[in-house]
Design an enzyme around this catalytic site. Structure first.
Site, short mmCIF file in Angstrom:
data_model
loop_
_atom_site.label_atom_id
_atom_site.label_comp_id
_atom_site.label_asym_id
_atom_site.label_seq_id
_atom_site.Cartn_x
_atom_site.Cartn_y
_atom_site.Cartn_z
CG ASP A 139 35.24 39.54 51.48
OD1 ASP A 139 36.43 39.82 51.75
OD2 ASP A 139 34.30 39.83 52.23
CD GLU A 205 37.22 42.73 56.48
OE1 GLU A 205 37.09 43.24 57.61
OE2 GLU A 205 36.78 43.28 55.46
#
Ligand code: ZN
Ligand code: ZN
Length: 474
Positions: A139, A205
């Protein structure tokens, strides 16, 4: 103007200039880092030329390192593509598609859609052996990029109801590309590979948006390990505070646990001129804030590890002459030891409850609030093995013991879920010639990863994996 960047392909120039004897002795690529000329970032168009130069250095390096060198143009191209197309946490659909397609091409058994957009690929070696999981995160962040990279992101996304710029400001583009690089070489080695490897490409994350689940805990909840129980889990992260060419690892508590908390103090509203008619939640809150300082200074055994208790929000009241009904405290607790973490959280609740009771108030306490990360704890015995692998791949002088760091990660959920040892190491990403102490940090709009880190991280992780699996060569 671009900052000077370390060019991974330029290594071979320095290497070829050395004597044949030195070449025979040198199997450690990054030794030449200090001699690598500072160069501008090569545009993609120049990659084939640089590739040709890079290939010439293969004879100097271990065979598996040379395979990484051969894959480096592709790893770099993946990283640049991902950098240009970043996606926010839980929205990594394009990234996941790319990852799944590449893993399938390489012959992995692929599962998609875990924890929204998570992808895992499993490769079974031709020989029996241990099972290893390696994790990368995919991400990006709600940050508007301010680098002058030719592949800088112009992407936008929706975050908390607003349109925001999106940037891989934490280097997860590099993590994804490097793990695909590891995947590439492992697939090539399959006929001689013992054991099984699960490569985990994890969403979110950085944390799911409020009200959403995501990241490592959701991967675990969604059954990432239901058919594959690894004997160990490895992870890595690029870091601006270290120069490119250096990797760092710490046995034991390396990154802190992170627990957010919220305490609502319920008092009784009254006129500010007649406080005895009410119960003042602001005074109660102030006492809680002050007394909570004794958790670290007087209750935890700091011979073991340090810890932090921080109040970041203290809200209460509307008007200067009204004792309000409620006040709210929000904060974070960080620790490097699970026992100390539990003790700090218990103490905080104890202090809040008793101070409130002593003043006739009550509290509603969310301790923790629910978005916690455990301590990133590196199993000491396994860390020693991984460190030896990193030294083998990169040269002893390029592997250091890092200081502990009060940042946190959701990586430890994997090891914790199975009570499996795990190791997480850092890969320096700041170009030589730039002071890592003042380089734009991870999450900065100017965060600038030197692509030399791609070779270093891929080689280090590959070697750690091969040694763990017991690979002896093809
Ligand atoms: Zn981050
Ligand atoms: Zn990160």
């Amino acid at each position: 103007m671009l900052r000077p960047l370390y060019n991974p392909f330029a290594l071979s120039v320095a290497q070829r200039s050395r004597s044949a004897a030195a070449r025979r002795n040198s199997r450690k690529i990054p030794r030449t880092f200090d001699r690598a000329p500072a160069m501008k970032l090569a545009p993609l168009a120049a990659l084939p030329l640089l590739l040709a130069t890079g290939a010439a250095s293969a004879a100097d390096t271990p065979s598996t390192n040379a395979k990484v060198d051969a894959a480096l143009p592709q790893i770099t191209a993946w990283r640049r593509d991902l950098h240009q197309h970043p996606e926010l946490s839980n929205h990594e659909t394009r990234t996941a598609q790319l990852v799944a397609a590449e893993l399938k091409k390489l012959g992995y058994d692929v599962r998609t859609g875990i924890a929204h957009t998570g992808v895992v690929g499993v490769l079974k070696g031709a020989k029996p052996g241990p099972k290893l999981a390696i994790r990368a995160d995919m991400d990006a962040l709600p940050v508007t990029e301010q680098t002058e990279l030719p592949f800088a992101s112009h992407a936008t996304g929706e975050y908390l109801g607003k349109t925001v710029g999106v940037m891989h400001a934490c280097g997860h583009d590099a993590h994804t590309a490097m793990l695909l690089g590891v995947a590439t070489v492992l697939a090539q080695l399959k006929p001689a590979l013992p054991g099984e490897v699960m490569l985990i490409f994890q969403p979110a994350e950085e944390g799911a948006a409020p009200g959403e689940e995501g990241g490592a805990p959701l991967m675990v909840k969604d059954g990432v390990f239901k058919d594959f129980k690894p004997d160990a889990v490895f992870g890595m992260h690029v870091r601006s505070a270290m120069p490119v060419g250096t990797v760092a690892v710490l046995p034991g508590g390396e990154l802190a646990s992170s627990d957010t908390f919220r305490i609502v103090i319920h008092g009784r509203q009254s006129h500010g001129a007649q406080p005895w008619a009410g119960i003042d939640p602001i005074v109660v809150g102030a006492e809680i804030v002050v007394d909570a300082q004794t958790i670290v200074s007087r209750q935890l055994d700091i011979n073991k590890q340090p810890a932090v208790v921080t109040f970041g929000i203290f809200n209460g009241g509307q008007r200067f002459n009204i004792v309000p009904e409620t006040a709210e405290l929000h904060g974070t607790v960080r620790a490097f030891d699970e026992g100390m973490r539990a003790q700090a959280l218990k103490s905080l609740r104890n202090i809040a409850e008793h101070i409130a009771a002593a003043n006739g108030a009550t509290i509603t306490a969310d301790i923790p609030l629910g978005d916690s990360n455990p301590v990133t704890y590196n199993d000491p015995a396994l860390t020693a093995r991984v460190r030896a692998s990193l030294e083998q791949a990169l040269g002893r002088e390029h592997v250091i013991e890092t200081a502990r760091w009060t940042a946190s990660e959701d990586f430890p959920y994997y090891g914790q879920a199975l009570k499996t040892p795990s190791v997480y190491f850092f890969v320096g990403s700041t170009a030589l010639g730039i002071d890592p102490a003042t380089a734009p940090v991870n999450h900065s709009p100017k965060f600038l990863l030197d692509e030399g880190a791609l070779a270093v991280g891929t080689k280090g992780m590959l070697q750690a994996a091969l040694d763990f699996l017991g690979y002896k060569g093809g």
